[in-house]
Every structure is written in C-alpha cells, then in structure tokens.
Design a protein around this motif. Structure first.
Motif, short mmCIF file in Angstrom:
data_model
loop_
_atom_site.label_atom_id
_atom_site.label_comp_id
_atom_site.label_asym_id
_atom_site.label_seq_id
_atom_site.Cartn_x
_atom_site.Cartn_y
_atom_site.Cartn_z
N LEU A 79 0.72 -1.25 0.09
CA LEU A 79 0.03 -0.09 -0.07
C LEU A 79 0.93 1.06 0.03
CD1 LEU A 79 -2.70 -1.12 2.56
CD2 LEU A 79 -3.02 -0.86 -0.11
N PHE A 80 1.93 1.14 0.82
CA PHE A 80 2.82 2.52 0.77
C PHE A 80 3.96 2.81 -0.23
CE2 PHE A 80 2.13 2.38 5.79
CZ PHE A 80 1.03 3.39 5.69
N LEU A 81 4.57 1.51 -0.45
CA LEU A 81 5.95 1.37 -1.11
C LEU A 81 5.57 1.07 -2.63
CD1 LEU A 81 8.12 0.43 1.48
CD2 LEU A 81 7.27 2.67 0.93
N SER A 82 5.07 -0.29 -2.82
CA SER A 82 5.33 -0.91 -4.13
C SER A 82 4.28 -0.07 -5.10
CB SER A 82 4.56 -2.23 -3.93
OG SER A 82 5.52 -2.91 -3.09
N PHE A 83 2.79 0.27 -4.49
CA PHE A 83 1.90 0.95 -5.26
C PHE A 83 1.89 2.43 -4.94
CE2 PHE A 83 -2.23 2.54 -6.65
CZ PHE A 83 -2.20 1.74 -8.08
N GLY A 84 1.70 2.68 -3.65
CA GLY A 84 1.76 4.22 -3.08
C GLY A 84 2.87 4.96 -3.72
N ASN A 85 3.90 4.43 -3.71
CA ASN A 85 5.24 5.29 -3.80
C ASN A 85 5.75 4.96 -5.26
OD1 ASN A 85 8.54 5.61 -3.93
ND2 ASN A 85 7.44 6.99 -2.56
N GLY A 86 5.83 3.60 -5.73
CA GLY A 86 6.48 3.30 -6.97
C GLY A 86 5.55 3.79 -8.05
N VAL A 87 4.48 3.98 -8.11
CA VAL A 87 3.53 4.53 -9.13
C VAL A 87 3.92 6.04 -9.14
CG1 VAL A 87 1.48 4.54 -10.03
CG2 VAL A 87 2.06 2.51 -9.08
N VAL A 88 3.88 6.62 -8.13
CA VAL A 88 4.20 7.92 -8.15
C VAL A 88 5.37 8.25 -8.70
CG1 VAL A 88 4.63 10.05 -6.56
CG2 VAL A 88 2.78 8.46 -5.97
N VAL A 89 6.34 7.58 -8.44
CA VAL A 89 7.82 7.88 -8.91
C VAL A 89 7.46 7.62 -10.77
CG1 VAL A 89 10.05 7.07 -9.45
CG2 VAL A 89 9.05 6.81 -7.16
#
Length: 314
Positions: A79-89
């Motif tokens: 929720l935080f990193l794989s999707f929540g942050n990775g897709v933002v990058v």
C-alpha cells in the motif's frame, strides 16, 4: 518514556515527514530522468531495508516477528511503497515534482472520508475547516495553465490520485494492524517486502537494470539521500507517528510537502512558482493548523452554548 521525551520525538518525527519527505519529490524527479521508475524504487527500498536490518543487528534488536505481523508488513509495504510510492515515481515522468506533491495534499481529506466509511468516525468541525482549506489551496495550485501543459499529464494525475488513496488506506490499516512493535523492525520488513514487489513489477514491465557505478553523479547522490533520509529516517518516523497520533494528523504532511517540493523544484529544476502558487501555499498551511489544533471553534462552541441555554428556558 517520559512525556517530554515523547513530545520531542513527535516533533522530530513530524519534521522528518514534513521537510525530508517534501524533498524526496525533487530527488525522485532527478533520478527518474535516468533510471526506470520501478527499478529506482525497488533498489531504494531493498537497500534501505537491508541497512535497517544491519542497524538492528548492531543494536542487538530482535528481528523475529510473528506470521501475522509479517503478513501485515507485506500489505503495508504494498500500500505504501510498491503501489503508493512506486507508481508516483513513474508518474513523475509526466508531471512536475511540485505538482505531484500538490495533488497528494488531498490525502487528509481521503483519510477522513475513509475513517467515516470504515469506522463511522465523526468529522470534527475544525478538521472539516482544515480539509476545506486544503482543498481550496490545492485547487488554486492546480487551476493554472502551466500545470496541465505537460505531455500525458492527465494520465500522471490519475495515477497519483489512485496512489494517494492507497497511501491513505494504508495509514488507517497500519494504525490498527498487528505489526512489529519496534519501528525500525517494522520499517525494515516493509521496505524489503515492498522493494521485492517493486522488483517483480520492474521485471514484468521489462525495465533494464543497471549498476550504480554507471549512474551520473546527480543520480547517485539522489539515491543516497533517498535511501538514508527519505526511507530510513522519514519512513521510520512515519510508522512511529501512526501509532502515537491520529492518521488524519499524520496525513497533514501532504499539506507541507508541496511547499517544500515547489521551493526545491523552483531552485534546482527551474519549475515555475507563481503568485497564485504562493497564495495557495498559505491557504494549505492554514489548513494544517486547523486539522492539527485541539482547540474548538470558538464561535461555534459559543453558539451551541447559547442554543442550549435557550432550550433550557423553554
């Protein structure tokens, strides 16, 4: 822990998620111009997680956790990193770093709505005013021609919105879930599991991996800062705050992050800051105050007091 020490830790933790995380938009923007987005995020989080585990070993912190705790860290990592942050990058390829932070500033509103839906939690008057100001400030920032002029910006905006919903739900999930009590251990497991999921995403999308010695000096420096400060320091602070203050207060970092991101984007990447952006930033900061303050709305409380007295005289 003494109350004064805990207060200091809370202040330092808020500084980390307000200021340090605000700078990660610039650092990711610099790195993603040269590196594939999912590879970038995966390398960052796996490296940070391994360093945290090494630090735990040096400090003789037990890394053993239960199966339920491990499962919850996997969920949080996604929720935080794989999707929540990775897709933002990934989306930073199509939008300015400042604008990405501005759109994510809607997160406190999403948190409050989700809390209302999931827990039937009443939204307080002060929080409603703060969220309203936050939305107004975001509208002032977004409602500018130069913000929407980039190629594929609408796609980037849509993906960032889905990410902020994921991050908002993750904040609520972690505040309730059974996770490792030690914040370093909790962060380490989330980083490792989230980074591995990002690696799988990177391979599925056919991204080409490269060694750090082939990166430019700017990208190498950005990655170091992202790993040490953006991941280890700030994310550990974030997990700590989710357990000691309410999720909607932690989410107010998304009001301050845009101001930091805009300032750094303007200074280092020549991203434009208009007078309307400055006005919006002031409105956003006011929103932070209203959501964080424990004071009641004076006029509202006085009005309620008067109506109560009138009812009593009837």
């Amino acid at each position: 822990m003494p109350r004064s020490s805990q207060t200091l830790l809370i202040i330092l933790a808020f500084f980390s998620i307000y200021v340090i995380w605000g700078s990660t938009y610039l650092l990711n923007k610099i790195a993603v111009t040269e590196l594939p987005p999912f590879m970038l995020a995966s390398f960052r989080f796996i490296t940070a997680g391994l360093l945290i585990f090494l630090l735990c070993k040096i400090m003789k912190i037990n890394l053993k956790i239960s199966k339920k705790q491990f499962l919850n860290t996997i969920i949080a990592g996604f929720l935080f990193l794989s999707f929540g942050n990775g897709v933002v990058v990934w989306a930073l390829r199509y939008v300015d770093s400042g604008f990405a932070a501005l759109e994510i500033s809607a997160q406190p509103l999403i948190v409050l709505i989700l809390l209302r839906i999931i827990d039937n939690k009443k939204i307080k008057v002060m929080s409603m005013i703060g969220v309203g100001l936050g939305i107004l400030g975001m509208y002032l920032l977004v409602n500018q021609k130069q913000v929407l002029s980039g190629e594929d910006s609408l796609l980037g905006m849509a993906m960032i919105f889905v990410c902020l919903v994921s991050w908002a739900y993750g904040s609520i999930f972690v505040s309730k879930a059974e996770i490792p009590l030690n914040y370093f251990v909790n962060t380490g497991y989330q980083m490792i599991t989230g980074g591995i999921m990002l690696m799988i995403m990177s391979l599925l999308f056919g991204e080409q991996w490269s060694l750090p010695n082939t990166w430019s000096g700017e990208v190498q420096l950005s990655m170091i800062l992202l790993i040490i400060f953006g991941s280890i320091v700030a994310f550990t602070s974030f997990n700590y705050l989710l357990k000691v203050v309410s999720p909607e207060k932690v989410a107010t970092s998304t009001y301050v992050n845009p101001i930091i991101a805009m300032s750094l984007g303007w200074y280092f990447l020549n991203e434009q800051i208009t007078s309307q952006s400055i006005l919006a930033a002031m409105v956003l900061l006011t929103g932070v105050y209203f959501i964080n303050t424990k004071k009641r709305l004076v006029l509202f409380s006085r009005f309620r007091g008067r109506t109560t007295k009138l009812d009593a005289t009837k």
